[in-house]
Scaffold this motif. Structure first.
Motif, PDB file in Angstrom:
ATOM      1  N   LYS A 261      13.203  -2.039   1.790  1.00  0.00           N
ATOM      2  CA  LYS A 261      12.889  -3.320   1.157  1.00  0.00           C
ATOM      3  C   LYS A 261      11.385  -3.598   1.143  1.00  0.00           C
ATOM      4  CE  LYS A 261      17.327  -5.518   2.202  1.00  0.00           C
ATOM      5  NZ  LYS A 261      17.997  -6.685   2.842  1.00  0.00           N
ATOM      6  N   VAL A 262      10.725  -3.246   2.228  1.00  0.00           N
ATOM      7  CA  VAL A 262       9.272  -3.418   2.328  1.00  0.00           C
ATOM      8  C   VAL A 262       8.674  -2.120   2.856  1.00  0.00           C
ATOM      9  CG1 VAL A 262       7.360  -4.691   3.345  1.00  0.00           C
ATOM     10  CG2 VAL A 262       9.488  -5.890   2.802  1.00  0.00           C
ATOM     11  N   TYR A 263       7.712  -1.578   2.118  1.00  0.00           N
ATOM     12  CA  TYR A 263       7.027  -0.362   2.549  1.00  0.00           C
ATOM     13  C   TYR A 263       5.620  -0.718   3.036  1.00  0.00           C
ATOM     14  CZ  TYR A 263      10.767   2.359   0.451  1.00  0.00           C
ATOM     15  OH  TYR A 263      12.008   2.903   0.160  1.00  0.00           O
ATOM     16  N   GLY A 264       5.172   0.039   4.021  1.00  0.00           N
ATOM     17  CA  GLY A 264       3.841  -0.230   4.545  1.00  0.00           C
ATOM     18  C   GLY A 264       2.748   0.009   3.530  1.00  0.00           C
ATOM     19  N   PHE A 265       2.962   0.994   2.653  1.00  0.00           N
ATOM     20  CA  PHE A 265       1.907   1.401   1.728  1.00  0.00           C
ATOM     21  C   PHE A 265       2.506   1.695   0.358  1.00  0.00           C
ATOM     22  CE2 PHE A 265      -1.325   4.889   0.576  1.00  0.00           C
ATOM     23  CZ  PHE A 265      -2.259   3.970   0.120  1.00  0.00           C
TER      24      PHE A 265
ATOM     25  N   SER B  24       8.029   2.430  -8.974  1.00  0.00           N
ATOM     26  CA  SER B  24       9.366   2.583  -9.548  1.00  0.00           C
ATOM     27  C   SER B  24      10.453   2.637  -8.481  1.00  0.00           C
ATOM     28  CB  SER B  24       9.427   3.850 -10.412  1.00  0.00           C
ATOM     29  OG  SER B  24       9.126   5.005  -9.646  1.00  0.00           O
ATOM     30  N   ASP B  25      10.094   2.986  -7.252  1.00  0.00           N
ATOM     31  CA  ASP B  25      11.084   3.019  -6.158  1.00  0.00           C
ATOM     32  C   ASP B  25      11.617   1.632  -5.838  1.00  0.00           C
ATOM     33  OD1 ASP B  25      10.748   5.765  -5.863  1.00  0.00           O
ATOM     34  OD2 ASP B  25       9.250   5.578  -4.273  1.00  0.00           O
ATOM     35  N   VAL B  26      10.835   0.606  -6.138  1.00  0.00           N
ATOM     36  CA  VAL B  26      11.245  -0.756  -5.794  1.00  0.00           C
ATOM     37  C   VAL B  26      11.374  -1.644  -7.036  1.00  0.00           C
ATOM     38  CG1 VAL B  26      10.288  -0.638  -3.470  1.00  0.00           C
ATOM     39  CG2 VAL B  26       8.843  -1.412  -5.352  1.00  0.00           C
ATOM     40  N   GLY B  27      11.421  -1.016  -8.212  1.00  0.00           N
ATOM     41  CA  GLY B  27      11.622  -1.766  -9.441  1.00  0.00           C
ATOM     42  C   GLY B  27      10.390  -2.484  -9.954  1.00  0.00           C
TER      43      GLY B  27
ATOM     44  N   TRP C  22       3.788  -1.490 -11.413  1.00  0.00           N
ATOM     45  CA  TRP C  22       2.534  -0.945 -10.874  1.00  0.00           C
ATOM     46  C   TRP C  22       2.339  -1.491  -9.464  1.00  0.00           C
ATOM     47  CZ3 TRP C  22      -2.357  -3.917 -10.716  1.00  0.00           C
ATOM     48  CH2 TRP C  22      -2.218  -5.246 -11.124  1.00  0.00           C
ATOM     49  N   THR C  23       1.403  -0.917  -8.740  1.00  0.00           N
ATOM     50  CA  THR C  23       1.271  -1.281  -7.331  1.00  0.00           C
ATOM     51  C   THR C  23       0.813  -2.715  -7.128  1.00  0.00           C
ATOM     52  OG1 THR C  23      -0.885  -0.175  -7.339  1.00  0.00           O
ATOM     53  CG2 THR C  23       0.961   1.038  -6.386  1.00  0.00           C
ATOM     54  N   GLY C  24       0.061  -3.274  -8.078  1.00  0.00           N
ATOM     55  CA  GLY C  24      -0.326  -4.675  -7.960  1.00  0.00           C
ATOM     56  C   GLY C  24       0.889  -5.589  -7.969  1.00  0.00           C
TER      57      GLY C  24
ATOM     58  N   GLY D 275       5.766  -8.583  -2.562  1.00  0.00           N
ATOM     59  CA  GLY D 275       6.028  -8.439  -1.137  1.00  0.00           C
ATOM     60  C   GLY D 275       6.794  -7.186  -0.780  1.00  0.00           C
ATOM     61  N   LYS D 276       6.779  -6.184  -1.673  1.00  0.00           N
ATOM     62  CA  LYS D 276       7.502  -4.937  -1.410  1.00  0.00           C
ATOM     63  C   LYS D 276       6.596  -3.851  -0.848  1.00  0.00           C
ATOM     64  CE  LYS D 276      10.941  -6.045  -4.935  1.00  0.00           C
ATOM     65  NZ  LYS D 276      11.515  -5.701  -6.253  1.00  0.00           N
ATOM     66  N   ALA D 277       5.319  -4.161  -0.734  1.00  0.00           N
ATOM     67  CA  ALA D 277       4.363  -3.265  -0.077  1.00  0.00           C
ATOM     68  C   ALA D 277       3.366  -4.133   0.673  1.00  0.00           C
ATOM     69  CB  ALA D 277       3.645  -2.381  -1.088  1.00  0.00           C
ATOM     70  N   ALA D 278       3.084  -3.771   1.910  1.00  0.00           N
ATOM     71  CA  ALA D 278       2.145  -4.561   2.715  1.00  0.00           C
ATOM     72  C   ALA D 278       0.698  -4.221   2.388  1.00  0.00           C
ATOM     73  CB  ALA D 278       2.412  -4.327   4.197  1.00  0.00           C
ATOM     74  N   MET D 279       0.473  -2.988   1.922  1.00  0.00           N
ATOM     75  CA  MET D 279      -0.884  -2.540   1.597  1.00  0.00           C
ATOM     76  C   MET D 279      -0.841  -1.672   0.344  1.00  0.00           C
ATOM     77  SD  MET D 279      -2.247  -1.378   5.408  1.00  0.00           S
ATOM     78  CE  MET D 279      -0.921  -0.172   5.608  1.00  0.00           C
ATOM     79  N   VAL D 280      -1.856  -1.784  -0.477  1.00  0.00           N
ATOM     80  CA  VAL D 280      -2.008  -0.922  -1.658  1.00  0.00           C
ATOM     81  C   VAL D 280      -3.500  -0.682  -1.891  1.00  0.00           C
ATOM     82  CG1 VAL D 280       0.107  -1.715  -2.808  1.00  0.00           C
ATOM     83  CG2 VAL D 280      -2.053  -2.896  -3.265  1.00  0.00           C
ATOM     84  N   LEU D 281      -3.797   0.378  -2.613  1.00  0.00           N
ATOM     85  CA  LEU D 281      -5.157   0.596  -3.096  1.00  0.00           C
ATOM     86  C   LEU D 281      -5.199   0.132  -4.534  1.00  0.00           C
ATOM     87  CD1 LEU D 281      -6.122   4.152  -1.742  1.00  0.00           C
ATOM     88  CD2 LEU D 281      -6.490   1.907  -0.689  1.00  0.00           C
ATOM     89  N   GLU D 282      -5.969  -0.916  -4.790  1.00  0.00           N
ATOM     90  CA  GLU D 282      -6.040  -1.461  -6.143  1.00  0.00           C
ATOM     91  C   GLU D 282      -7.472  -1.839  -6.487  1.00  0.00           C
ATOM     92  OE1 GLU D 282      -4.720  -1.719  -8.910  1.00  0.00           O
ATOM     93  OE2 GLU D 282      -2.732  -0.936  -8.474  1.00  0.00           O
ATOM     94  N   GLY D 283      -7.669  -2.195  -7.754  1.00  0.00           N
ATOM     95  CA  GLY D 283      -8.993  -2.506  -8.253  1.00  0.00           C
ATOM     96  C   GLY D 283      -9.215  -3.979  -8.489  1.00  0.00           C
TER      97      GLY D 283
END
Length: 417
Positions: free
Chosen positions: A186-190, A244-247, A250-252, A258-266
């Motif tokens: 449900k929530v991934y760290g990255f 796509s793993d969480v529907g 894009w990572t933003g 709230g499905k990722a706690a951290m991402v690399l974004e611009g």
């Protein structure tokens, strides 16, 4: 049309067109004091950015009453349209050029070198060096970057606090933090982007070259060793996922939901998050170091001049205003893009801003998304095969060997067929 054929055609036509135009050489246009019109082409943008650009162009025309700028918006297939128009001798005087496309277009001879136009007060040294290098070849400058974004670590403050996790400063710390932040599926760290535009700097972090002498070099041991931990975090740790793993698209969006706690974004993610997910409390930090070295990506677009323009001096006046300190200050004042001039970033306070600061800090050491004229072929083949390793269908080396062979086969065909 094969790349080398296109290069030759454009080079020949550019030379022919230039020879038929009078007053085009030595950085001079054929103005006689009358008002001149120059065409300025780019792609579409948000309404807010469009209004800002309109303001900058209006300021330019007010300070240059003898020059009229005709703005053209190319909404679809931008580079195809630009190339076709250049070949036909109907290219715009000044236009946008993405850094990834710059090496290929420079080779054709379709772009005007700008060195002869630059005066000392333009202050070329004020530009962030990696960004301006993307538009250079053999000591000649073919464009000046109008703005940029690096990648930074976006993190959910609440999630990190609840997990008792500090903002990671190294990649090992990021991986360890991801384990504590992951909650099943449900929530991934990255949140990850398994594509070359986002992993290029990671792939080269162990000293390997993704592109070597214009060819794909994916299976170099250093490249494989650098990318394997990225894949392992998804397949073995199960603490990272792609959108796509969480529907998500894009990572933003993944981060905002709230499905990722951290991402690399611009930089583009900041207005998106504030407008779409106003309740999320996020922070940014420089990308965690890998092997004790800082790294990130930078994406930039430059203003370039058509070598066959009949109004070269007026075209330079526009470029120099748009990328000069005042024009750039106005254009970047809303934070849609970051200033490529260090002095403007400081004047606007972006280097000290808690959210923008980490993005600005990455510019001096960033890997610009540009690596020669063959990069479009190289990254397409990387992306096509890397994902199969990322989702566990086959080993990384096997996937990247196929990608490398396919890319280099296509490059060979383009150059010699």
């Amino acid at each position: 049309m094969k790349a080398i054929r296109w290069f030759i055609i454009v080079a020949v036509l550019t030379a022919l067109i230039a020879s038929l135009l009078t007053g085009c050489g030595s950085g001079q246009n054929q103005d006689t004091g009358d008002k001149v019109e120059i065409t300025f082409a780019g792609w579409g943008s948000t309404p807010e950015e469009t209004r800002l650009l309109d303001q900058v162009l209006a300021d330019f025309e007010q300070s240059h009453p003898n020059i009229k700028v005709k703005r053209e918006v190319i909404a679809d297939q931008y580079m195809d349209v630009i190339k076709t128009r250049l070949i036909g001798g109907k290219g715009p005087d000044v236009f946008y050029l993405d850094a990834i496309e710059a090496p290929g277009l420079i080779e054709t001879g379709a772009l005007e070198p700008l060195n002869a136009y630059v005066s000392p007060d333009f202050d070329v040294e004020d530009f962030e060096k990696p960004l301006i290098h993307a538009f250079q070849k053999d000591g000649k400058i073919y464009g000046f970057p109008k703005g940029y974004s690096t990648l930074a670590l976006f993190y959910n403050k609440k999630m990190l606090k609840e997990a008792g996790v500090e903002v990671p400063k190294t990649w090992d710390e990021l991986r360890a933090a991801s384990r504590k932040l992951t909650k099943g599926n449900k929530v991934y760290g990255f949140g990850q982007n398994p594509e070359l535009a986002r992993t290029f700097f990671i792939a080269q972090s162990a000293g390997g070259q993704v592109v070597k002498q214009g060819r794909a070099n994916f299976t170099a041991p250093q490249v494989l060793n650098a990318l394997q931990p990225y894949v392992d975090q998804h397949l073995i740790d199960k603490t990272a996922a792609q959108p796509s793993d969480v529907g998500a698209s894009w990572t933003g969006e993944m981060f905002g939901q709230g499905k990722a706690a951290m991402v690399l974004e611009g930089n583009w993610s900041i207005p998106f998050l504030k407008n779409t997910f106003p309740n999320i409390d996020f922070g940014t930090a420089e990308v965690p170091t890998i092997h004790n070295k800082k790294g990130t990506m930078a994406f930039t677009v430059g203003y370039v001049m058509n070598a066959a323009s009949p109004q070269k001096q007026a075209s330079w006046e526009l470029i120099s205003y748009l990328t000069g300190k005042q024009g750039m200050k106005t254009w970047t004042s809303k934070g849609f893009e970051l200033p490529t001039r260090q002095s403007v970033a400081k004047e606007l306070g972006y280097d000290k801003d808690p959210v923008l600061g980490p993005l600005v800090a990455g510019a001096p050491y960033a890997t610009v998304w540009s690596a020669g004229p063959t990069l479009p072929t190289i990254f397409n083949n990387f992306n096509n095969q890397f994902v199969s390793a990322y989702i566990g269908e086959r080993p990384l080396k096997e996937a990247l060997q196929e990608a490398q062979d396919q890319a280099n086969g296509e490059i060979q065909f383009q150059l010699y067929d």
